[in-house]
Design a protein around this motif. Sequence first.
Motif, mmCIF file in Angstrom:
data_model
loop_
_atom_site.group_PDB
_atom_site.id
_atom_site.type_symbol
_atom_site.label_atom_id
_atom_site.label_comp_id
_atom_site.label_asym_id
_atom_site.label_seq_id
_atom_site.Cartn_x
_atom_site.Cartn_y
_atom_site.Cartn_z
ATOM 1 N N VAL A 51 4.117 59.508 -19.455
ATOM 2 C CA VAL A 51 5.584 59.582 -19.369
ATOM 3 C C VAL A 51 6.196 58.375 -20.086
ATOM 4 C CG1 VAL A 51 7.554 59.400 -17.763
ATOM 5 C CG2 VAL A 51 5.644 60.932 -17.230
ATOM 6 N N THR A 52 5.664 57.205 -19.812
ATOM 7 C CA THR A 52 6.154 55.968 -20.437
ATOM 8 C C THR A 52 6.015 56.043 -21.948
ATOM 9 O OG1 THR A 52 5.294 54.839 -18.496
ATOM 10 C CG2 THR A 52 5.962 53.444 -20.328
ATOM 11 N N ARG A 53 4.891 56.561 -22.381
ATOM 12 C CA ARG A 53 4.606 56.715 -23.807
ATOM 13 C C ARG A 53 5.653 57.611 -24.470
ATOM 14 N NH1 ARG A 53 -1.605 58.071 -24.847
ATOM 15 N NH2 ARG A 53 -1.915 55.840 -24.541
ATOM 16 N N TYR A 59 11.787 60.586 -26.291
ATOM 17 C CA TYR A 59 11.704 62.000 -25.902
ATOM 18 C C TYR A 59 12.220 62.209 -24.487
ATOM 19 C CZ TYR A 59 8.613 62.706 -29.921
ATOM 20 O OH TYR A 59 8.096 62.775 -31.180
ATOM 21 N N LYS A 60 12.675 63.437 -24.224
ATOM 22 C CA LYS A 60 13.095 63.789 -22.867
ATOM 23 C C LYS A 60 11.886 64.193 -22.027
ATOM 24 C CE LYS A 60 16.666 66.317 -21.696
ATOM 25 N NZ LYS A 60 17.720 67.382 -21.751
ATOM 26 N N VAL A 61 11.869 63.716 -20.789
ATOM 27 C CA VAL A 61 10.723 63.960 -19.905
ATOM 28 C C VAL A 61 11.207 64.422 -18.535
ATOM 29 C CG1 VAL A 61 8.728 62.879 -18.767
ATOM 30 C CG2 VAL A 61 9.372 62.142 -21.076
ATOM 31 N N GLY A 62 10.517 65.394 -17.979
ATOM 32 C CA GLY A 62 10.792 65.847 -16.615
ATOM 33 C C GLY A 62 9.562 65.642 -15.741
ATOM 34 N N GLU A 72 7.312 56.077 -1.621
ATOM 35 C CA GLU A 72 7.727 55.104 -2.638
ATOM 36 C C GLU A 72 6.887 55.309 -3.886
ATOM 37 O OE1 GLU A 72 7.185 51.320 -0.233
ATOM 38 O OE2 GLU A 72 8.895 50.817 -1.536
ATOM 39 N N CYS A 73 7.474 54.984 -5.019
ATOM 40 C CA CYS A 73 6.757 55.173 -6.276
ATOM 41 C C CYS A 73 7.355 54.212 -7.302
ATOM 42 C CB CYS A 73 6.910 56.637 -6.711
ATOM 43 S SG CYS A 73 6.328 56.988 -8.360
ATOM 44 N N GLY A 74 6.608 53.186 -7.641
ATOM 45 C CA GLY A 74 7.109 52.119 -8.506
ATOM 46 C C GLY A 74 7.555 52.601 -9.872
ATOM 47 N N GLU A 75 6.782 53.530 -10.451
ATOM 48 C CA GLU A 75 7.125 54.038 -11.788
ATOM 49 C C GLU A 75 8.480 54.744 -11.759
ATOM 50 O OE1 GLU A 75 4.319 54.697 -10.093
ATOM 51 O OE2 GLU A 75 2.600 54.948 -11.437
ATOM 52 N N ARG A 76 8.670 55.532 -10.704
ATOM 53 C CA ARG A 76 9.931 56.270 -10.575
ATOM 54 C C ARG A 76 11.103 55.283 -10.499
ATOM 55 N NH1 ARG A 76 9.216 59.566 -5.593
ATOM 56 N NH2 ARG A 76 10.259 57.830 -4.562
ATOM 57 N N GLU A 77 10.922 54.218 -9.703
ATOM 58 C CA GLU A 77 11.958 53.185 -9.565
ATOM 59 C C GLU A 77 12.340 52.601 -10.923
ATOM 60 O OE1 GLU A 77 13.574 52.276 -6.757
ATOM 61 O OE2 GLU A 77 12.462 53.981 -5.945
ATOM 62 N N ARG A 78 11.319 52.268 -11.688
ATOM 63 C CA ARG A 78 11.541 51.568 -12.948
ATOM 64 C C ARG A 78 12.046 52.505 -14.036
ATOM 65 N NH1 ARG A 78 12.575 49.165 -16.904
ATOM 66 N NH2 ARG A 78 11.659 47.224 -17.656
ATOM 67 N N LEU A 79 11.374 53.648 -14.182
ATOM 68 C CA LEU A 79 11.644 54.501 -15.344
ATOM 69 C C LEU A 79 12.883 55.367 -15.171
ATOM 70 C CD1 LEU A 79 7.984 55.573 -16.164
ATOM 71 C CD2 LEU A 79 9.354 53.853 -17.350
ATOM 72 N N SER A 80 13.317 55.587 -13.951
ATOM 73 C CA SER A 80 14.483 56.464 -13.758
ATOM 74 C C SER A 80 15.764 55.812 -14.276
ATOM 75 C CB SER A 80 14.624 56.900 -12.306
ATOM 76 O OG SER A 80 14.757 55.765 -11.495
ATOM 77 N N GLU A 81 15.686 54.539 -14.665
ATOM 78 C CA GLU A 81 16.824 53.898 -15.348
ATOM 79 C C GLU A 81 17.039 54.525 -16.729
ATOM 80 O OE1 GLU A 81 15.756 49.758 -15.496
ATOM 81 O OE2 GLU A 81 15.706 49.613 -13.303
ATOM 82 N N ASP A 82 15.993 55.177 -17.248
ATOM 83 C CA ASP A 82 16.057 55.797 -18.573
ATOM 84 C C ASP A 82 16.745 57.161 -18.467
ATOM 85 O OD1 ASP A 82 15.440 57.159 -21.014
ATOM 86 O OD2 ASP A 82 13.735 55.813 -21.301
ATOM 87 N N ASP A 83 17.820 57.343 -19.226
ATOM 88 C CA ASP A 83 18.572 58.601 -19.169
ATOM 89 C C ASP A 83 17.756 59.800 -19.633
ATOM 90 O OD1 ASP A 83 20.776 57.314 -18.207
ATOM 91 O OD2 ASP A 83 21.720 57.050 -20.183
ATOM 92 N N ASN A 84 16.681 59.553 -20.367
ATOM 93 C CA ASN A 84 15.855 60.660 -20.848
ATOM 94 C C ASN A 84 14.869 61.171 -19.801
ATOM 95 O OD1 ASN A 84 16.864 61.121 -23.428
ATOM 96 N ND2 ASN A 84 15.772 59.335 -24.232
ATOM 97 N N LEU A 85 14.823 60.498 -18.644
ATOM 98 C CA LEU A 85 13.891 60.927 -17.602
ATOM 99 C C LEU A 85 14.630 61.594 -16.449
ATOM 100 C CD1 LEU A 85 11.028 60.977 -16.323
ATOM 101 C CD2 LEU A 85 11.590 58.777 -15.272
#
Length: 199
Positions: A51-53, A59-62, A72-85
């Motif tokens: 997903v990070t890649r 790219y848009k990711v779901g 809890e999920c650290g990746e979700r916390e961090r990456l959900s700041e990205d509008d493409n996710l």
Amino acid sequence: MSDRETRHKRSMQKLKSHVDDRVASATEQRGLLMVFTGNGKGKTTAAWGTVTRALGYGYKVGVVQFIKGAWECGERERLSEDDNLEVQVMATGFTWETQNRASDIQACLEVWHEAERMLADPSVYLVVLDEITYMLKFGYLDIERVMTALQHRPIEQTVIITGRNAHRDLTDRADTVTEMQETRHAFNSGIQARRGIDY
Ligand code: ATP
Ligand code: MG
């Protein structure tokens, strides 16, 4: 040049021509179906890594999280700041906590609906169906329904499926199947899952 260097050069030449041949024979360009399964640790981590890649190139990711949505999920916390996710989460926690089959099925179908929408959207480059294998195992979701959505998805879209005991139809269809093999896991020595490491 020493004997050793000559031998090394010759073997590298051979390797290069082998790799070049393999690269030249990979001519198809399309999205992939990937399955990360097995009992060892790393399935969900590998999915988030991909997903990070993809996000890294804009790219848009779901991501659809089955079962452990409430965790809890650290990746979700961090990456959900990205509008493409876009992350969709199954609202209930573990099934052995809710202990209510009917409400679990309803929660599963609700989030599956979001997955179906992503799987029909050509603007979504990567879709992750995290822990969906258990939904099939428990009979909350029909394998036929999942296979239909996967088969009709846009040609450029890649899908990653994670979870143990992947259904045979999924592994048969997948372009890439990785079975994580457990050699050892800290949990079995009584060490607690660690925040920021395990989740
Ligand atoms: P991860 O999320 O760490 O990549 P995973 O997706 O491969 O793990 P899951 O079965 O989804 O594995 O596990 C969810 C949680 O259980 C994670 O916190 C993970 O670290 C932990 N875990 C993974 N494999 C094992 C195992 N073999 N024994 C005990 N706990 C595990
Ligand atoms: Mg997982």
